[in-house]
Design an enzyme around this catalytic site. Structure first.
Site: not given
Ligand code: NAP
Ligand code: HSE
Length: 434
Positions: A13, A184, A198, A202, A305
């Site tokens: 994200v 992702g 999850d 929500k 995504g």
């Molecule tokens: P992700 O790909 O795992 O990214 C997490 C990021 O946070 C990485 O850049 C990581 O650093 C950094 N990070 C984690 N812990 C840290 C710490 N203690 N100190 C410094 N940096 C730290 O996760 P994501 O998929 O982007 O999701 C992020 C959030 O958005 C979550 O709450 C998730 O539930 C929410 N979300 C995700 C999606 C989706 O489609 N992925 C959709 C809606 C909401 P590094 O890169 O160096 O490891």
């Molecule tokens: N892991 C979550 C999903 C990301 O698959 O819907 C979006 O919130």
């Protein structure tokens, strides 16, 4: 006047957000006013999909929150801690926050909203539910004139992607889950997706907004798809249904103490093939809101995504930036943009809620078994919509029953009696039906 943005996280994200902020051409002119000033990551040497000056990166998220050039903090790191503490630290420093972290908001939303209200800052969460679908602000603002009867939908992209591929291609569960992770869509710990947690986070958030009061997250009955059998997906198709992981929040009435009684739950559900939710496939999500007087409104789009989620995050940043451009909050918050709670909500015990059901029974293939099963349902006043024998070999049979709507307590009593019948080996599967 540029506005300084601090990013906590540059993963799926965060990188999507950085991509938008560093390429403002063709977007709303306010995007060009947003400047990435600091970014927290765990590993500064990890290759990133977006080119950024390396000096923006820090491994100390507190440094990002406390940087005086950072005016809006965007938390996209995930997890409960340190995310919760960092959000509270940003609020304490008088900074508005945008977060996609449904796990934190579902559990600590009240604490965070109270802190934000005291400080006169916003915490906006559009990306926390439904990925790129605008659903949080419509519930807070556009639908505010309604009495909401029900909010239901498909709000986890990973499980919808898995179920769609299993149904349409007969793909194997573990293979498709690995693909969802690669794309992702999945959480850092995909157990949160496949276990339904999850989606429960929500629906807790959506119910809180729709009914104006916090919902106790830990009390939401939650069943995921990890135990779902391909056989039931296939039988459902034969009977004219698609299996979807549904999250539901339904208003049942007002209790004597004035609290709103809600039925909130997450579980795999048989959805009739001609229902609008049945055709929501892949990573797409859809949320159906039923209200008075609006009727039924459905929100549909990509539920996870990088790009879609970043679209929602940037919308929140723009909302806050727009207010700053107008001279700030002036000591008061817009009551529609700030999350407000005005009622108490309580969850009704599952045994007192009513649903339609799908049951698969493993039985002996002999005369009288279906009759005895029918009698057990009849004895508990459970009306059967259909009962069919779908497989029979080697003296064994599989019988599938779909019931009309029935109170859970009566349905469970009938199942207990059926399990004790001679000729019935097991209740092999039990799913809800729309
Ligand atoms: P992700 O790909 O795992 O990214 C997490 C990021 O946070 C990485 O850049 C990581 O650093 C950094 N990070 C984690 N812990 C840290 C710490 N203690 N100190 C410094 N940096 C730290 O996760 P994501 O998929 O982007 O999701 C992020 C959030 O958005 C979550 O709450 C998730 O539930 C929410 N979300 C995700 C999606 C989706 O489609 N992925 C959709 C809606 C909401 P590094 O890169 O160096 O490891
Ligand atoms: N892991 C979550 C999903 C990301 O698959 O819907 C979006 O919130």
């Amino acid at each position: 006047m540029t506005i300084g943005i601090g990013l906590l996280g540059l993963g799926t994200v965060g990188a999507g957000v950085a991509e938008i902020l560093t390429s403002p051409g063709g977007r709303h002119p306010l995007v060009a006013e947003l400047e990435l000033r600091r970014i927290a990551v765990r590993d500064p040497n990890r290759p990133r999909p977006v080119a950024l000056p390396p000096e923006l990166l820090s491994t100390d998220p507190e440094e990002v929150v406390n940087d005086p050039s950072v005016e809006i903090v965007v938390e996209v790191m995930g997890g409960l801690e340190p995310a919760r503490s960092l959000i509270l630290a940003a609020i304490a420093a008088g900074k508005s926050v945008v977060t996609a972290n449904k796990a934190v908001i579902a559990r600590h939303g009240e604490e965070i909203a109270d802190a934000a209200a005291r400080q006169g800052v916003y915490v906006l969460i559009e990306a926390a539910v439904g990925g790129g679908i605008p659903i949080i602000e419509p519930l807070k603002q556009s639908l505010g004139g309604n009495r909401i009867q029900r909010v239901s939908g498909i709000i986890n992209g990973t499980t919808n992607y898995i179920l769609s591929r299993m149904t349409d291609e007969g793909a194997a569960y573990t293979e498709v889950l690995a693909e969802a992770q690669k794309l992702g869509y999945a959480e850092a710990d995909p157990a949160a997706d496949v276990g339904g947690h999850d989606a429960a986070d929500k629906i807790a958030i959506l119910a809180g907004l729709a009914y104006g009061g916090s919902v106790e997250r830990s009390l939401i009955p939650t069943v995921g798809i990890s135990d779902l059998q391909a056989r039931d997906v296939s039988y459902a198709s034969q009977l004219g249904y698609r299996v979807k992981l549904l999250a539901v929040a339904q208003h049942l009435g007002t209790a004597a103490d004035g609290s709103e009684c809600l039925d909130v739950r997450v579980h795999p559900t048989l959805v009739p093939s001609d229902h609008p939710l049945a055709v929501v496939n892949g990573v797409n999500n859809a949320i159906l809101v039923e209200g008075d007087p609006v009727g039924r409104v459905m929100f549909y789009g990509p539920g996870a995504g990088a790009g879609p989620t970043a679209s929602a995050v940037v919308a929140d940043i723009l909302n806050i930036a727009g207010i700053r451009q107008m001279g700030g909050t002036g000591g008061g918050l817009d009551p529609l943009l700030a999350a407000s709670r005005w009622r108490r909500c309580s969850l009704v015990e599952t045994s007192r809620t009513s649903h339609r059901n799908y049951v698969r029974l493993q039985t002996s293939d002999q005369a009288g078994v279906i009759g005895r099963i029918g009698s057990c349902f009849g004895h508990e006043d459970v009306s059967i919509q259909s009962i069919v024998q779908l497989e029979a070999s080697g003296g064994q049979a599989e019988i599938v029953v779909i019931t009309h709507e029935v109170e859970e307590a009566r349905f469970q009593a009938a199942l207990a009696a059926i399990q004790a019948l001679s000729g019935v080996q097991s209740v092999a599967a039990c799913l809800r039906t729309l």
